[in-house]
Write a protein that holds these residues in place. Structure first.
Motif, PDB file in Angstrom:
ATOM      1  N   ILE A 298     -12.216 -24.760  15.982  1.00  0.00           N
ATOM      2  CA  ILE A 298     -13.165 -25.738  15.562  1.00  0.00           C
ATOM      3  C   ILE A 298     -14.213 -25.936  16.533  1.00  0.00           C
ATOM      4  O   ILE A 298     -14.179 -25.559  17.787  1.00  0.00           O
ATOM      5  CB  ILE A 298     -12.492 -27.048  15.239  1.00  0.00           C
ATOM      6  CG1 ILE A 298     -11.391 -27.553  16.409  1.00  0.00           C
ATOM      7  CG2 ILE A 298     -11.434 -27.041  14.129  1.00  0.00           C
ATOM      8  CD1 ILE A 298     -11.121 -28.760  16.441  1.00  0.00           C
TER       9      ILE A 298
ATOM     10  N   PHE B 253     -10.222 -20.052  12.493  1.00  0.00           N
ATOM     11  CA  PHE B 253      -9.760 -21.324  12.202  1.00  0.00           C
ATOM     12  C   PHE B 253     -10.106 -22.579  13.644  1.00  0.00           C
ATOM     13  O   PHE B 253     -10.008 -23.301  13.562  1.00  0.00           O
ATOM     14  CB  PHE B 253      -8.250 -21.583  12.014  1.00  0.00           C
ATOM     15  CG  PHE B 253      -7.813 -20.837  10.961  1.00  0.00           C
ATOM     16  CD1 PHE B 253      -8.152 -21.138   9.482  1.00  0.00           C
ATOM     17  CD2 PHE B 253      -7.458 -19.689  10.748  1.00  0.00           C
ATOM     18  CE1 PHE B 253      -7.909 -20.705   8.548  1.00  0.00           C
ATOM     19  CE2 PHE B 253      -6.833 -18.814   9.710  1.00  0.00           C
ATOM     20  CZ  PHE B 253      -6.957 -19.508   8.571  1.00  0.00           C
TER      21      PHE B 253
ATOM     22  N   GLU C 123      -2.524 -23.983   3.334  1.00  0.00           N
ATOM     23  CA  GLU C 123      -3.349 -22.984   2.809  1.00  0.00           C
ATOM     24  C   GLU C 123      -3.668 -22.225   4.436  1.00  0.00           C
ATOM     25  O   GLU C 123      -4.251 -20.854   4.280  1.00  0.00           O
ATOM     26  CB  GLU C 123      -4.589 -23.459   2.421  1.00  0.00           C
ATOM     27  CG  GLU C 123      -5.523 -24.576   3.046  1.00  0.00           C
ATOM     28  CD  GLU C 123      -5.092 -26.002   2.969  1.00  0.00           C
ATOM     29  OE1 GLU C 123      -5.900 -26.875   3.214  1.00  0.00           O
ATOM     30  OE2 GLU C 123      -3.967 -26.221   2.206  1.00  0.00           O
ATOM     31  N   THR C 124      -3.698 -22.824   5.458  1.00  0.00           N
ATOM     32  CA  THR C 124      -3.943 -22.105   6.689  1.00  0.00           C
ATOM     33  C   THR C 124      -2.619 -21.009   6.986  1.00  0.00           C
ATOM     34  O   THR C 124      -3.147 -19.703   7.245  1.00  0.00           O
ATOM     35  CB  THR C 124      -4.054 -22.853   7.954  1.00  0.00           C
ATOM     36  OG1 THR C 124      -5.250 -23.605   7.620  1.00  0.00           O
ATOM     37  CG2 THR C 124      -4.221 -22.210   9.178  1.00  0.00           C
TER      38      THR C 124
ATOM     39  N   SER D 196      -7.451 -31.863  16.465  1.00  0.00           N
ATOM     40  CA  SER D 196      -8.334 -31.504  15.154  1.00  0.00           C
ATOM     41  C   SER D 196      -7.859 -29.975  15.008  1.00  0.00           C
ATOM     42  O   SER D 196      -7.494 -29.856  13.685  1.00  0.00           O
ATOM     43  CB  SER D 196      -9.788 -31.469  15.441  1.00  0.00           C
ATOM     44  OG  SER D 196     -10.146 -32.848  15.834  1.00  0.00           O
ATOM     45  N   PHE D 197      -7.706 -29.270  15.836  1.00  0.00           N
ATOM     46  CA  PHE D 197      -6.895 -28.094  15.547  1.00  0.00           C
ATOM     47  C   PHE D 197      -5.506 -27.894  14.902  1.00  0.00           C
ATOM     48  O   PHE D 197      -5.662 -27.177  14.203  1.00  0.00           O
ATOM     49  CB  PHE D 197      -7.195 -27.106  16.961  1.00  0.00           C
ATOM     50  CG  PHE D 197      -6.628 -25.678  16.898  1.00  0.00           C
ATOM     51  CD1 PHE D 197      -7.448 -24.727  15.961  1.00  0.00           C
ATOM     52  CD2 PHE D 197      -5.674 -25.178  17.372  1.00  0.00           C
ATOM     53  CE1 PHE D 197      -6.995 -23.311  15.719  1.00  0.00           C
ATOM     54  CE2 PHE D 197      -5.161 -23.692  17.119  1.00  0.00           C
ATOM     55  CZ  PHE D 197      -5.771 -23.093  16.358  1.00  0.00           C
TER      56      PHE D 197
ATOM     57  N   SER E  94      -4.176 -30.065  13.383  1.00  0.00           N
ATOM     58  CA  SER E  94      -4.318 -30.664  12.072  1.00  0.00           C
ATOM     59  C   SER E  94      -4.854 -29.544  11.036  1.00  0.00           C
ATOM     60  O   SER E  94      -4.092 -29.341  10.062  1.00  0.00           O
ATOM     61  CB  SER E  94      -5.395 -31.795  11.742  1.00  0.00           C
ATOM     62  OG  SER E  94      -4.905 -33.062  12.523  1.00  0.00           O
ATOM     63  N   LYS E  95      -5.612 -28.671  11.295  1.00  0.00           N
ATOM     64  CA  LYS E  95      -6.067 -27.724  10.715  1.00  0.00           C
ATOM     65  C   LYS E  95      -4.952 -26.517  10.556  1.00  0.00           C
ATOM     66  O   LYS E  95      -4.814 -25.747   9.483  1.00  0.00           O
ATOM     67  CB  LYS E  95      -7.358 -26.999  11.171  1.00  0.00           C
ATOM     68  CG  LYS E  95      -8.235 -25.990  10.360  1.00  0.00           C
ATOM     69  CD  LYS E  95      -9.485 -25.750  11.162  1.00  0.00           C
ATOM     70  CE  LYS E  95     -10.216 -24.939  10.119  1.00  0.00           C
ATOM     71  NZ  LYS E  95     -11.770 -24.472  10.576  1.00  0.00           N
ATOM     72  N   LEU E  96      -4.485 -26.208  12.101  1.00  0.00           N
ATOM     73  CA  LEU E  96      -3.434 -25.187  11.802  1.00  0.00           C
ATOM     74  C   LEU E  96      -2.293 -25.447  10.790  1.00  0.00           C
ATOM     75  O   LEU E  96      -1.540 -24.478  10.430  1.00  0.00           O
ATOM     76  CB  LEU E  96      -3.136 -24.837  13.223  1.00  0.00           C
ATOM     77  CG  LEU E  96      -2.451 -23.614  13.560  1.00  0.00           C
ATOM     78  CD1 LEU E  96      -3.373 -22.382  13.344  1.00  0.00           C
ATOM     79  CD2 LEU E  96      -2.302 -23.557  15.092  1.00  0.00           C
ATOM     80  N   THR E  97      -1.828 -26.651  10.719  1.00  0.00           N
ATOM     81  CA  THR E  97      -0.641 -26.805  10.249  1.00  0.00           C
ATOM     82  C   THR E  97      -0.826 -26.969   8.701  1.00  0.00           C
ATOM     83  O   THR E  97       0.228 -27.313   8.087  1.00  0.00           O
ATOM     84  CB  THR E  97       0.358 -28.292  10.767  1.00  0.00           C
ATOM     85  OG1 THR E  97      -0.844 -29.058  10.815  1.00  0.00           O
ATOM     86  CG2 THR E  97       0.485 -27.664  12.139  1.00  0.00           C
ATOM     87  N   LYS E  98      -1.657 -26.891   8.190  1.00  0.00           N
ATOM     88  CA  LYS E  98      -1.976 -26.723   6.485  1.00  0.00           C
ATOM     89  C   LYS E  98      -1.628 -25.621   6.023  1.00  0.00           C
ATOM     90  O   LYS E  98      -1.565 -24.712   6.474  1.00  0.00           O
ATOM     91  CB  LYS E  98      -3.608 -27.083   6.299  1.00  0.00           C
ATOM     92  CG  LYS E  98      -4.106 -28.448   6.690  1.00  0.00           C
ATOM     93  CD  LYS E  98      -5.447 -28.415   6.340  1.00  0.00           C
ATOM     94  CE  LYS E  98      -6.165 -29.450   7.004  1.00  0.00           C
ATOM     95  NZ  LYS E  98      -6.140 -30.579   6.349  1.00  0.00           N
TER      96      LYS E  98
END
Length: 112
Positions: A67, A65, A51-52, A42-43, A45-49
């Motif tokens: 989770i 960031f 906008e991040t 999950s992390f 996935s969030k980190l590789t966006k």
């Protein structure tokens, strides 16, 4: 898709390695070292966006960031002590052993 699959990351940056341009790479390495598999996925996935990445480049701290379910203390402690030498070592391995050009990507399977 398989519980028998392992994923690892080697960094092969094309630019000079500095703290301000390695936040994502250091975050990924730190997550691999400190988190369990469900939090890790999950992390990452969030980190590789995109906008991040933009937010981190603008100065947002990576801890914003994290989770729910992550071991925040372990992550933050490791992230703050993880030096740039590990990324430099990755870069050297990629270029000297794997013969990749700076910034070039590759997929290794079964150690090859």
């Amino acid at each position: 898709t398989s519980s028998h699959t392992r994923v690892g990351i080697l960094n092969n940056p094309s630019s000079k390695i500095k703290e301000d341009n390695t936040a994502i790479a250091r975050g990924i390495l730190t997550a691999f070292l400190t988190q369990n598999n469900s939090s890790l996925k999950s992390f990452l996935s969030k980190l590789t966006k995109e906008e991040t990445a933009k937010s981190l480049a603008a100065g947002t701290k990576i801890v914003k960031f994290l989770i729910p379910g992550m071991d925040d203390d372990a992550f933050e402690k490791k992230y703050n002590t993880l030096g740039l030498d590990i990324i430099k070592t990755h870069q050297m391995f990629c270029q000297e052993v794997l013969k990749l050009l700076p910034g070039q990507m590759a997929v290794m399977s079964n150690g090859r």
